[in-house]
Design an enzyme around this catalytic site. Structure first.
Site, PDB file in Angstrom:
ATOM      1  N   THR A  30     -33.947 -18.202 -16.400  1.00  0.00           N
ATOM      2  CA  THR A  30     -33.220 -17.148 -17.008  1.00  0.00           C
ATOM      3  C   THR A  30     -31.652 -16.748 -15.811  1.00  0.00           C
ATOM      4  OG1 THR A  30     -34.683 -16.100 -17.342  1.00  0.00           O
ATOM      5  CG2 THR A  30     -33.665 -16.388 -19.303  1.00  0.00           C
ATOM      6  N   ARG A  48     -35.486 -18.717  -8.533  1.00  0.00           N
ATOM      7  CA  ARG A  48     -37.406 -18.213  -8.400  1.00  0.00           C
ATOM      8  C   ARG A  48     -38.074 -18.438  -7.712  1.00  0.00           C
ATOM      9  NH1 ARG A  48     -36.573 -12.537 -12.354  1.00  0.00           N
ATOM     10  NH2 ARG A  48     -34.469 -12.490 -11.892  1.00  0.00           N
ATOM     11  N   SER A  52     -35.255  -9.441  -8.562  1.00  0.00           N
ATOM     12  CA  SER A  52     -35.817  -9.303  -9.125  1.00  0.00           C
ATOM     13  C   SER A  52     -36.936  -8.311  -9.412  1.00  0.00           C
ATOM     14  CB  SER A  52     -35.697  -9.525 -10.381  1.00  0.00           C
ATOM     15  OG  SER A  52     -35.217  -8.609 -12.099  1.00  0.00           O
ATOM     16  N   HIS A  53     -37.005  -7.764 -10.488  1.00  0.00           N
ATOM     17  CA  HIS A  53     -38.658  -7.073  -9.946  1.00  0.00           C
ATOM     18  C   HIS A  53     -40.105  -7.998  -9.653  1.00  0.00           C
ATOM     19  CE1 HIS A  53     -38.605  -9.595 -13.266  1.00  0.00           C
ATOM     20  NE2 HIS A  53     -39.494  -9.460 -13.338  1.00  0.00           N
ATOM     21  N   LYS A  77     -28.904 -16.677  -7.464  1.00  0.00           N
ATOM     22  CA  LYS A  77     -28.864 -16.898  -9.043  1.00  0.00           C
ATOM     23  C   LYS A  77     -27.340 -16.294  -8.472  1.00  0.00           C
ATOM     24  CE  LYS A  77     -27.949 -12.918 -12.084  1.00  0.00           C
ATOM     25  NZ  LYS A  77     -28.226 -12.226 -12.457  1.00  0.00           N
ATOM     26  N   ASP A 115     -35.863  -1.488 -10.004  1.00  0.00           N
ATOM     27  CA  ASP A 115     -36.228  -2.232 -10.495  1.00  0.00           C
ATOM     28  C   ASP A 115     -35.622  -3.036  -9.125  1.00  0.00           C
ATOM     29  OD1 ASP A 115     -33.535  -3.139 -11.798  1.00  0.00           O
ATOM     30  OD2 ASP A 115     -35.131  -5.337 -11.716  1.00  0.00           O
ATOM     31  N   ASP A 151     -33.690  -5.314  -8.099  1.00  0.00           N
ATOM     32  CA  ASP A 151     -32.235  -5.473  -7.829  1.00  0.00           C
ATOM     33  C   ASP A 151     -31.448  -4.426  -8.333  1.00  0.00           C
ATOM     34  OD1 ASP A 151     -32.945  -6.935  -9.897  1.00  0.00           O
ATOM     35  OD2 ASP A 151     -31.397  -8.071 -10.550  1.00  0.00           O
ATOM     36  N   ASP A 194     -30.737  -3.651 -12.156  1.00  0.00           N
ATOM     37  CA  ASP A 194     -30.458  -3.713 -12.635  1.00  0.00           C
ATOM     38  C   ASP A 194     -31.713  -3.518 -14.020  1.00  0.00           C
ATOM     39  OD1 ASP A 194     -32.344  -5.920 -12.948  1.00  0.00           O
ATOM     40  OD2 ASP A 194     -30.851  -7.509 -13.493  1.00  0.00           O
ATOM     41  N   ARG A 195     -32.627  -3.000 -14.447  1.00  0.00           N
ATOM     42  CA  ARG A 195     -33.134  -2.630 -15.197  1.00  0.00           C
ATOM     43  C   ARG A 195     -33.853  -1.182 -14.925  1.00  0.00           C
ATOM     44  NH1 ARG A 195     -38.951  -6.640 -16.413  1.00  0.00           N
ATOM     45  NH2 ARG A 195     -37.143  -8.653 -16.318  1.00  0.00           N
ATOM     46  N   THR A 214     -33.321 -13.965 -25.055  1.00  0.00           N
ATOM     47  CA  THR A 214     -33.753 -12.779 -24.313  1.00  0.00           C
ATOM     48  C   THR A 214     -33.050 -13.788 -23.342  1.00  0.00           C
ATOM     49  OG1 THR A 214     -36.402 -13.008 -24.732  1.00  0.00           O
ATOM     50  CG2 THR A 214     -35.105 -12.596 -22.368  1.00  0.00           C
ATOM     51  N   GLU A 248     -32.411  -5.273 -23.933  1.00  0.00           N
ATOM     52  CA  GLU A 248     -33.903  -5.915 -24.200  1.00  0.00           C
ATOM     53  C   GLU A 248     -34.642  -5.072 -23.067  1.00  0.00           C
ATOM     54  OE1 GLU A 248     -33.097  -9.915 -22.230  1.00  0.00           O
ATOM     55  OE2 GLU A 248     -32.181  -8.260 -20.949  1.00  0.00           O
ATOM     56  N   GLU A 249     -35.532  -5.817 -24.112  1.00  0.00           N
ATOM     57  CA  GLU A 249     -36.892  -5.227 -24.707  1.00  0.00           C
ATOM     58  C   GLU A 249     -37.796  -5.089 -22.791  1.00  0.00           C
ATOM     59  OE1 GLU A 249     -39.531  -7.313 -23.356  1.00  0.00           O
ATOM     60  OE2 GLU A 249     -38.092  -9.108 -23.595  1.00  0.00           O
ATOM     61  N   LYS A 286     -27.129  -6.139 -16.677  1.00  0.00           N
ATOM     62  CA  LYS A 286     -28.198  -4.868 -17.237  1.00  0.00           C
ATOM     63  C   LYS A 286     -27.717  -3.269 -16.145  1.00  0.00           C
ATOM     64  CE  LYS A 286     -32.487  -6.843 -16.891  1.00  0.00           C
ATOM     65  NZ  LYS A 286     -32.093  -8.329 -16.266  1.00  0.00           N
TER      66      LYS A 286
HETATM   67  C1  G16 Z   1     -34.298 -12.126 -16.397  1.00  0.00           C
HETATM   68  C2  G16 Z   1     -33.240 -11.493 -17.382  1.00  0.00           C
HETATM   69  C3  G16 Z   1     -33.152  -9.984 -18.342  1.00  0.00           C
HETATM   70  C4  G16 Z   1     -34.212 -10.968 -19.166  1.00  0.00           C
HETATM   71  C5  G16 Z   1     -35.230 -11.083 -18.510  1.00  0.00           C
HETATM   72  C6  G16 Z   1     -37.244 -12.109 -19.387  1.00  0.00           C
HETATM   73  O1  G16 Z   1     -34.538  -9.996 -15.914  1.00  0.00           O
HETATM   74  O2  G16 Z   1     -31.508 -10.936 -16.388  1.00  0.00           O
HETATM   75  O3  G16 Z   1     -32.684 -10.941 -18.850  1.00  0.00           O
HETATM   76  O4  G16 Z   1     -34.811 -10.500 -20.286  1.00  0.00           O
HETATM   77  O5  G16 Z   1     -35.630 -12.107 -17.248  1.00  0.00           O
HETATM   78  O6  G16 Z   1     -37.307 -12.315 -18.295  1.00  0.00           O
HETATM   79  P1  G16 Z   1     -38.778 -13.431 -19.185  1.00  0.00           P
HETATM   80  O7  G16 Z   1     -38.682 -14.499 -19.474  1.00  0.00           O
HETATM   81  O8  G16 Z   1     -39.354 -13.122 -17.703  1.00  0.00           O
HETATM   82  O9  G16 Z   1     -39.621 -12.296 -19.991  1.00  0.00           O
HETATM   83  P2  G16 Z   1     -34.725  -9.804 -14.272  1.00  0.00           P
HETATM   84  O10 G16 Z   1     -35.156  -7.834 -13.875  1.00  0.00           O
HETATM   85  O11 G16 Z   1     -35.623 -10.417 -13.678  1.00  0.00           O
HETATM   86  O12 G16 Z   1     -33.176 -10.466 -14.016  1.00  0.00           O
END
Ligand code: G16
Length: 543
Positions: free
Chosen positions: A18, A22, A113-114, A126, A277, A279, A281-282, A344, A363-364, A376
């Protein structure tokens, strides 16, 4: 200029998830690995000649090495201008903004990311396209296809440049601009929010604790919250980006931001607590004594956004990912605007935002954002909360209670089972998928299943179809369990179980979430056989 053409061989066959590709740092350190991915991106994007490329990352271990190589490769592949955040630092939303503001063809964002950072931890790359958002599936599919056949990559033969000195240097035929990582982003925030009103609230004694988790938002938060808004020095905690995030997991949830959570639940709590987080965005939002779930945060922000300068004209629509609770749907209904339910992944919001069909998305997974960028945005979410509180002059807890009294409350939790053997996780999903048609009508304790399906999405703008985006089990009365495998982990598989129970206005609005979800939790295990398939009886993380 000498352009090197380096022979290489196809990749390990993994598809970018997504959020790009990574992998463990050790994987990325293999000869040709990062280069293969970057060259595959450049091979599939048209219009590089004369174009601008933005490059930046979250400062994690290996960031600078890959940035130097990406600059050499971008120059060899025909880009005329390359814009890089100072020190290689750009938060994901800041990179999105630079792409949009300066009309870039796209950008490379280096982040996992996180996920944790360091020599034994994670790295990621990305590609974002010209609207500033993550590449849509047709582009990531093309990049993936190219990784399967790639046989060479190109780079200008030159030493690394000084990433810390602001200014412009030549690399091959390209001019490389090292820019202040924060300035353009902070200016955008000042356009969207009345900084004077927030500053006045701070001057009146309103206090804030922002945990940057030793990740990318430190410089942004220090400039905006402390320097421009006048919050006290020390408001920003862990504000220096570190290559290993100080050995922490830069994930702003109740497990990894526990210190902040404990502070916010203590008698010394400031008025507002927030974290972002790796990067940037969260976001995590906690009022004094009151945690706000990301799903509720989206709904509460949407209901109040018109109080903030940049959203005075109202919202065109709201969009949320499928596993996000339906709290925002009720706000959309009250506002008389559409609410879109997408798979998602932030990339699914891009078309809705570009088409002007949605203004706010969430998003959750702790992501909230708007049409100001195509990612985000953690700091933005904190500022929107502050802007609303500066107008309403009530506490976070009072705002939440007021919201639930009006719209009802969606009790919500996500249970994560991490690092599962991939075959076991896949077997669970396969068995549950096969069982879905027989579920309606079955009862589990007091809960009766009304419907069950595998979520598919038809994009209302371009008609593209995305199938198998999570398994939904809906109960009579509006409760729901969703099962889905994470697309962002780097170790085995992660099963996510999303639990949601709706209590209408006038109902039990101030109960403890675990107690309210107990029946759903048992039903989820009975329906999916989590313990049977995985051997796990407890989730690793509950958020
Ligand atoms: C990424 C996407 C988000 C998504 C998340 C889902 O977050 O940018 O839009 O909600 O993955 O994560 P998972 O597939 O693990 O549930 P981030 O912050 O990791 O870029």
């Amino acid at each position: 200029m000498t352009v090197l053409t380096v022979a290489t061989a196809p990749f390990d066959g993994q598809k970018p998830g997504t959020s790009g590709l990574r992998k463990k740092v050790k994987v990325y350190q293999q000869p040709n690995y990062a280069e293969n991915f970057i060259q595959s991106v450049f091979d599939v994007v048209d219009g590089k000649e004369g174009a601008l490329l933005v490059i930046g990352g979250d400062g994690r271990y290996h960031n600078r090495t890959v940035i130097q190589q990406a600059i050499r490769m971008a120059a060899a592949n025909g880009f005329a201008r390359i814009m890089v955040g100072q020190g290689g630092i750009l938060s994901t939303p800041a990179a999105s903004h630079l792409i949009r503001k300066y009309g870039a063809l796209g950008g490379l964002i280096l982040s996992a990311s996180h996920n944790p950072g360091g020599p034994d931890e994670d790295f990621g790359i990305k590609y974002n396209v010209s609207n500033g958002g993550p590449a849509p599936e047709k582009v990531t599919d093309a990049i993936y296809a190219r990784t399967q056949t790639i046989d060479h990559w190109l780079a200008v033969d030159t030493p690394g440049i000084d990433l810390d000195r602001i200014g412009t240097v030549q690399v091959g035929g390209a001019s490389v601009e090292i820019v202040d990582s924060v300035a353009d982003y902070a200016a955008l925030m000042e356009e969207l929010f009345d900084f004077g009103a927030i500053r006045a609230m701070a001057a009146d004694g309103f206090t804030l604790a922002f945990d940057a988790m030793s990740a990318v938002t430190g410089p942004y938060a220090t400039e905006i919250f402390e320097r421009r808004l006048g919050f006290a020095p020390g408001t920003v905690r862990n504000g220096t980006p570190l290559e290993d995030f100080g050995h922490h997991h830069p994930d702003p949830n109740l497990v990894h931001a526990k210190e902040l959570y404990d502070l916010m639940m203590s008698t010394d709590a400031p008025d507002f607590g927030a974290a972002s987080d790796g990067d940037g965005d969260r976001n995590l939002i906690i009022g004094k004594g009151r945690f706000i779930t990301p799903s509720d945060s989206l709904a509460m922000l949407a209901a109040n956004a018109h109080l903030a300068k940049g959203y005075r004209g109202g919202l065109k629509g709201i969009a949320r990912s499928m596993p996000t609770s339906a709290a925002a749907d009720r706000v959309a209904q009250a506002l008389g605007i559409p609410c879109f339910e997408t798979p998602t992944g932030w990339k699914f919001f891009g078309n809705l935002l570009d088409a002007g069909m949605a203004t706010i998305c969430g998003e959750e997974s702790a992501g909230t954002g708007s049409d100001h960028v195509r990612e985000k945005d953690g700091v933005w979410a904190v500022l929107l909360w502050l802007a609303i509180l500066a107008e309403r002059r009530i506490s976070v807890d009072a705002l939440a209670r007021d919201h639930w009294a009006r719209f009802g409350r969606n009790y919500y939790a996500r249970h994560d089972y991490e690092a599962l053997p991939t075959d076991k996780a896949n077997a669970l999903i396969a068995a549950l998928t096969a069982a879905l048609p027989a579920l309606p009508g079955q009862s589990f304790g007091p809960l009766t299943i009304a419907a069950a399906d595998s979520f598919s999405y038809a994009d209302p703008v371009d008609g593209s179809l995305s199938a198998n985006q999570g398994l939904r089990v809906l109960f009579e009365g509006g409760s729901r369990v969703v099962f889905r495998l994470s697309g962002t982990g780097t170790e085995g598989a992660t099963l996510r179980v999303y639990l949601e129970r709706y209590e209408p206005a006038g109902g039990a609005l101030d109960e403890e979430t675990p107690a309210m979800l107990a029946d759903l939790i048992s039903a989820a295990d009975a329906i999916a056989g989590i313990a049977r398939h995985t051997g796990r009886t407890e989730p690793d993380v509950v958020t």
